[in-house]
Design a protein around this motif. Structure first.
Motif, short mmCIF file in Angstrom:
data_model
loop_
_atom_site.label_atom_id
_atom_site.label_comp_id
_atom_site.label_asym_id
_atom_site.label_seq_id
_atom_site.Cartn_x
_atom_site.Cartn_y
_atom_site.Cartn_z
N ASP A 5 0.84 -1.19 0.00
CA ASP A 5 0.00 0.00 0.00
C ASP A 5 0.88 1.25 0.00
O ASP A 5 0.52 2.27 -0.58
N LEU A 6 2.02 1.13 0.68
CA LEU A 6 2.91 2.28 0.86
C LEU A 6 4.36 1.82 0.86
O LEU A 6 4.69 0.80 1.48
N ILE A 7 5.22 2.57 0.19
CA ILE A 7 6.66 2.35 0.27
C ILE A 7 7.30 3.66 0.67
O ILE A 7 7.15 4.67 -0.02
N LEU A 8 7.95 3.66 1.83
CA LEU A 8 8.69 4.82 2.32
C LEU A 8 10.16 4.61 2.03
O LEU A 8 10.70 3.55 2.35
N SER A 9 10.81 5.61 1.47
CA SER A 9 12.24 5.51 1.21
C SER A 9 12.96 6.65 1.92
O SER A 9 12.44 7.76 2.02
N SER A 10 14.15 6.36 2.41
CA SER A 10 14.93 7.34 3.16
C SER A 10 16.41 7.00 3.05
O SER A 10 16.77 5.85 2.79
N THR A 11 17.23 7.98 3.26
CA THR A 11 18.67 7.73 3.31
C THR A 11 19.08 7.22 4.68
O THR A 11 20.24 6.86 4.88
N GLY A 26 17.53 3.09 2.07
CA GLY A 26 16.64 1.98 1.78
C GLY A 26 15.18 2.35 1.82
O GLY A 26 14.81 3.52 1.78
N SER A 27 14.35 1.31 1.92
CA SER A 27 12.90 1.49 1.89
C SER A 27 12.21 0.55 2.87
O SER A 27 12.75 -0.48 3.25
N ILE A 28 11.00 0.94 3.23
CA ILE A 28 10.10 0.13 4.04
C ILE A 28 8.82 -0.03 3.23
O ILE A 28 8.25 0.96 2.79
N VAL A 36 6.14 -5.43 5.35
CA VAL A 36 6.42 -6.65 4.59
C VAL A 36 7.84 -6.68 4.04
O VAL A 36 8.30 -7.71 3.55
N PHE A 37 8.55 -5.54 4.13
CA PHE A 37 9.91 -5.49 3.61
C PHE A 37 10.64 -4.31 4.21
O PHE A 37 10.09 -3.22 4.35
N VAL A 38 11.91 -4.52 4.55
CA VAL A 38 12.84 -3.46 4.93
C VAL A 38 14.15 -3.79 4.25
O VAL A 38 14.69 -4.89 4.45
N GLY A 39 14.66 -2.88 3.44
CA GLY A 39 15.92 -3.15 2.76
C GLY A 39 16.20 -2.18 1.65
O GLY A 39 15.63 -1.08 1.61
N PRO A 40 17.06 -2.56 0.71
CA PRO A 40 17.48 -1.66 -0.36
C PRO A 40 16.31 -1.19 -1.23
O PRO A 40 15.37 -1.94 -1.50
N ARG A 41 16.39 0.07 -1.67
CA ARG A 41 15.35 0.64 -2.53
C ARG A 41 15.10 -0.22 -3.76
O ARG A 41 13.96 -0.41 -4.18
N GLU A 42 16.19 -0.72 -4.36
CA GLU A 42 16.05 -1.50 -5.58
C GLU A 42 15.17 -2.73 -5.36
O GLU A 42 14.39 -3.12 -6.21
#
Length: 67
Positions: A5-11, A26-28, A36-42
């Protein structure tokens, strides 16, 4: 896999992974109110769908929490 539903990205994402810097670029991904995921933006891109809201919060510190 359902799209997030949402992807948050931050340095500055806190991952708590052994051997990984405490904060990393990365991103959440969140689906149905759950992380459902925490890790690299890619890699987070795999969780994006047509209705996924994506926000880049710049250098804001993001610390995913589980409850």
């Amino acid at each position: 896999m359902k799209p997030a539903d949402l992807i948050l990205s931050s340095t500055r994402i806190f991952t708590a992974e052994p051997g990984v810097d405490a904060t990393t670029d990365g991103s959440i991904a969140i689906e149905g109110g759950r992380i459902v995921f925490v890790g690299p933006r890619e890699e987070a891109a795999a969780y994006a769908g047509p209705a996924t809201r994506q926000e880049d919060v710049g250098d804001a510190f993001d610390c995913p929490g589980f409850h």
